[in-house]
Design an enzyme around this catalytic site. Sequence first.
Site, PDB file in Angstrom:
ATOM      1  N   TYR A 240      -1.974  -0.946  10.893  1.00  0.00           N
ATOM      2  CA  TYR A 240      -2.108  -1.368   9.563  1.00  0.00           C
ATOM      3  C   TYR A 240      -0.680  -1.018   8.853  1.00  0.00           C
ATOM      4  O   TYR A 240      -0.195  -1.962   8.096  1.00  0.00           O
ATOM      5  CB  TYR A 240      -3.408  -1.016   8.934  1.00  0.00           C
ATOM      6  CG  TYR A 240      -3.419  -1.373   7.281  1.00  0.00           C
ATOM      7  CD1 TYR A 240      -3.525  -2.637   6.837  1.00  0.00           C
ATOM      8  CD2 TYR A 240      -3.344  -0.268   6.352  1.00  0.00           C
ATOM      9  CE1 TYR A 240      -3.418  -2.964   5.523  1.00  0.00           C
ATOM     10  CE2 TYR A 240      -3.245  -0.648   4.997  1.00  0.00           C
ATOM     11  CZ  TYR A 240      -3.301  -1.712   4.443  1.00  0.00           C
ATOM     12  OH  TYR A 240      -3.068  -1.960   3.154  1.00  0.00           O
TER      13      TYR A 240
ATOM     14  N   THR B  76       0.911  -1.262   0.031  1.00  0.00           N
ATOM     15  CA  THR B  76       0.143  -0.041  -0.063  1.00  0.00           C
ATOM     16  C   THR B  76       0.796   1.252   0.002  1.00  0.00           C
ATOM     17  O   THR B  76       1.930   1.147   0.473  1.00  0.00           O
ATOM     18  CB  THR B  76      -0.865  -0.133   1.361  1.00  0.00           C
ATOM     19  OG1 THR B  76      -1.486   1.094   1.459  1.00  0.00           O
ATOM     20  CG2 THR B  76      -0.019  -0.182   2.598  1.00  0.00           C
ATOM     21  N   ASP B  77       0.266   2.458  -0.447  1.00  0.00           N
ATOM     22  CA  ASP B  77       1.010   3.644  -0.319  1.00  0.00           C
ATOM     23  C   ASP B  77       1.181   4.095   1.037  1.00  0.00           C
ATOM     24  O   ASP B  77       1.546   5.297   1.443  1.00  0.00           O
ATOM     25  CB  ASP B  77       0.530   4.739  -1.455  1.00  0.00           C
ATOM     26  CG  ASP B  77      -1.038   5.141  -0.917  1.00  0.00           C
ATOM     27  OD1 ASP B  77      -1.696   4.245  -0.031  1.00  0.00           O
ATOM     28  OD2 ASP B  77      -1.590   5.783  -1.598  1.00  0.00           O
ATOM     29  N   GLU B  78       0.227   3.565   1.847  1.00  0.00           N
ATOM     30  CA  GLU B  78       0.186   4.111   3.210  1.00  0.00           C
ATOM     31  C   GLU B  78       1.395   3.968   4.058  1.00  0.00           C
ATOM     32  O   GLU B  78       1.699   4.337   4.845  1.00  0.00           O
ATOM     33  CB  GLU B  78      -0.779   3.341   4.109  1.00  0.00           C
ATOM     34  CG  GLU B  78      -2.366   3.566   3.368  1.00  0.00           C
ATOM     35  CD  GLU B  78      -3.536   3.251   4.254  1.00  0.00           C
ATOM     36  OE1 GLU B  78      -3.374   3.238   5.386  1.00  0.00           O
ATOM     37  OE2 GLU B  78      -4.596   2.781   3.764  1.00  0.00           O
TER      38      GLU B  78
ATOM     39  N   LYS C   5       2.225  -3.557   7.192  1.00  0.00           N
ATOM     40  CA  LYS C   5       2.342  -3.737   5.732  1.00  0.00           C
ATOM     41  C   LYS C   5       3.876  -3.430   5.397  1.00  0.00           C
ATOM     42  O   LYS C   5       4.606  -3.795   4.462  1.00  0.00           O
ATOM     43  CB  LYS C   5       1.637  -2.865   4.992  1.00  0.00           C
ATOM     44  CG  LYS C   5      -0.074  -3.407   4.928  1.00  0.00           C
ATOM     45  CD  LYS C   5      -0.210  -4.754   4.266  1.00  0.00           C
ATOM     46  CE  LYS C   5       0.087  -4.634   2.870  1.00  0.00           C
ATOM     47  NZ  LYS C   5      -0.253  -5.991   2.506  1.00  0.00           N
TER      48      LYS C   5
HETATM   49  P1  NAD Z   1      -9.577  -7.643   1.947  1.00  0.00           P
HETATM   50  O1  NAD Z   1      -9.660  -7.472   3.401  1.00  0.00           O
HETATM   51  O2  NAD Z   1     -10.703  -7.307   0.964  1.00  0.00           O
HETATM   52  O3  NAD Z   1      -9.012  -9.195   1.378  1.00  0.00           O
HETATM   53  C1  NAD Z   1      -8.066  -9.859   2.259  1.00  0.00           C
HETATM   54  C2  NAD Z   1      -8.397 -11.115   2.150  1.00  0.00           C
HETATM   55  O4  NAD Z   1      -7.116 -11.802   2.669  1.00  0.00           O
HETATM   56  C3  NAD Z   1      -9.720 -11.913   2.198  1.00  0.00           C
HETATM   57  O5  NAD Z   1     -10.164 -12.798   1.633  1.00  0.00           O
HETATM   58  C4  NAD Z   1      -9.183 -12.672   3.703  1.00  0.00           C
HETATM   59  O6  NAD Z   1     -10.055 -13.742   4.016  1.00  0.00           O
HETATM   60  C5  NAD Z   1      -7.772 -13.196   3.390  1.00  0.00           C
HETATM   61  N1  NAD Z   1      -7.075 -13.183   4.560  1.00  0.00           N
HETATM   62  C6  NAD Z   1      -6.817 -12.591   5.770  1.00  0.00           C
HETATM   63  N2  NAD Z   1      -5.671 -13.136   6.709  1.00  0.00           N
HETATM   64  C7  NAD Z   1      -5.501 -14.450   5.887  1.00  0.00           C
HETATM   65  C8  NAD Z   1      -4.662 -15.430   6.411  1.00  0.00           C
HETATM   66  N3  NAD Z   1      -4.113 -15.350   7.842  1.00  0.00           N
HETATM   67  N4  NAD Z   1      -4.369 -16.343   5.876  1.00  0.00           N
HETATM   68  C9  NAD Z   1      -4.979 -16.470   4.494  1.00  0.00           C
HETATM   69  N5  NAD Z   1      -5.984 -15.622   3.758  1.00  0.00           N
HETATM   70  C10 NAD Z   1      -6.297 -14.473   4.816  1.00  0.00           C
HETATM   71  O7  NAD Z   1      -8.076  -6.912   1.352  1.00  0.00           O
HETATM   72  P2  NAD Z   1      -8.008  -6.096  -0.261  1.00  0.00           P
HETATM   73  O8  NAD Z   1      -8.774  -4.683  -0.051  1.00  0.00           O
HETATM   74  O9  NAD Z   1      -8.540  -6.904  -1.317  1.00  0.00           O
HETATM   75  O10 NAD Z   1      -6.522  -6.012  -0.184  1.00  0.00           O
HETATM   76  C11 NAD Z   1      -5.577  -6.911  -0.671  1.00  0.00           C
HETATM   77  C12 NAD Z   1      -4.018  -6.504  -0.570  1.00  0.00           C
HETATM   78  O11 NAD Z   1      -3.856  -5.209  -1.279  1.00  0.00           O
HETATM   79  C13 NAD Z   1      -3.856  -6.289   0.779  1.00  0.00           C
HETATM   80  O12 NAD Z   1      -2.491  -7.043   1.084  1.00  0.00           O
HETATM   81  C14 NAD Z   1      -4.002  -4.894   1.121  1.00  0.00           C
HETATM   82  O13 NAD Z   1      -3.044  -4.361   2.080  1.00  0.00           O
HETATM   83  C15 NAD Z   1      -3.459  -4.387  -0.149  1.00  0.00           C
HETATM   84  N6  NAD Z   1      -3.960  -3.072  -0.466  1.00  0.00           N
HETATM   85  C16 NAD Z   1      -5.236  -2.743  -0.503  1.00  0.00           C
HETATM   86  C17 NAD Z   1      -5.796  -1.380  -0.768  1.00  0.00           C
HETATM   87  C18 NAD Z   1      -7.284  -1.228  -0.864  1.00  0.00           C
HETATM   88  O14 NAD Z   1      -7.678   0.112  -1.276  1.00  0.00           O
HETATM   89  N7  NAD Z   1      -8.290  -2.408  -0.586  1.00  0.00           N
HETATM   90  C19 NAD Z   1      -4.911  -0.530  -1.315  1.00  0.00           C
HETATM   91  C20 NAD Z   1      -3.519  -0.730  -1.044  1.00  0.00           C
HETATM   92  C21 NAD Z   1      -2.922  -1.899  -0.718  1.00  0.00           C
END
Ligand code: NAD
Length: 349
Positions: free
Chosen positions: A158, A133-135, A162
Amino acid sequence: MKALITGGAGFIGSALVRHVVGALGWSAVVVDKLTYAGHLSSLAPVAQAPGYAFAQVDICDRDALDAVFARHQPDVVFHLAAESHVDRSITHAAAFIETNLVGTFNILEASRAHWQKLSGPAKERFRVVHVSTDEVYGSLGEEGLFHETTPYDPRSPYSASKAGADHLASAWFHTYGLPVLISNCSNNYGPYHLPEKLIPLTILNALDGRRLPVYGDGTNVRDWLYVDDHVAALCLIAEKGEAGRCYNVGGRNERQNIEVVHRICDLLDALAPKEHSHRELIEFVTDRPGHDRRYAIDASRLENELGWRARETFETGMERTVRWYLDNEAWWGPLRAAGVGVKRQGLPA
Ligand code: NAD
């Protein structure tokens, strides 16, 4: 190509699975624990596809991970599994440390064990894309952008977890030569987004005639990225990126939170009109503790080196998203009925 996608039942992961299995015809095994954030209903469009497989596995369970690698022999690992909600990290940090740090360590080690057994073109081709993430870069003032060289300065449990995971991924490249690439993206939005996050929460509360909570004065800025543009970037990074390199992914769509909420209200006024404008439901609420002021991404490395371009503007992407929620109550109805997004998270006791 055979992909192993962790977190594939989540918001971004499921979009990636639907794209690589549905549009590109790759094989993919989804590794997901199915926490509150993971939903097999998000994978229903590809669940019957011949190349699709699902393994309900916690990435903190190394033995179970090794078994999935041995069985499916992936060419590429996309690591998205994470605890991802900043508000939850404020009140329930432990799960973020476990999954985002220990889990990432396990993914790197399981990938390394698998990669070391490969040889020839299979070893050459193997990649791990660590999705971040950019965070991790902290918070910006009124000016400036996050570049790949911006020093890390995470502010929430969070983003700190990350950031730690990114450092592990980078160390596994430098120490062991594991071909890891890191992507740092801005806020995603689009279909299948869990209704505890700002955009789907606003859409669904507005449809229900509930208050639309906006943190603080609503002027915090995020750089919005349509989820399918992010998915295209991840595939490009896996196929053409340079191992050991980081790539920022952002949509050049900076908006204040209040502008986002206004846009949703205006779209709903046009697409699902009520007697009064949906804007009348807006309510400013106590700000999130440590709320980062502004995020904005410089994605020029990805654009110049790999030829990526965001296809959706904020206007087109938001209209697609609102229309999707209007047409897909079958997906979000059961989640709302189960109380997802109804109670505010992240106010420490
Ligand atoms: P999300 O919360 O919608 O999905 C996370 C998934 O990971 C879920 O399906 C959950 O069941 C699974 N999970 C959680 N803990 C687990 C574990 N211990 N073992 C196996 N599976 C597990 O997240 P997202 O929004 O789809 O984000 C996906 C990735 O992208 C993350 O790594 C997040 O940090 C990164 N990200 C997201 C955003 C955003 O805007 N959503 C922005 C930047 C980065």
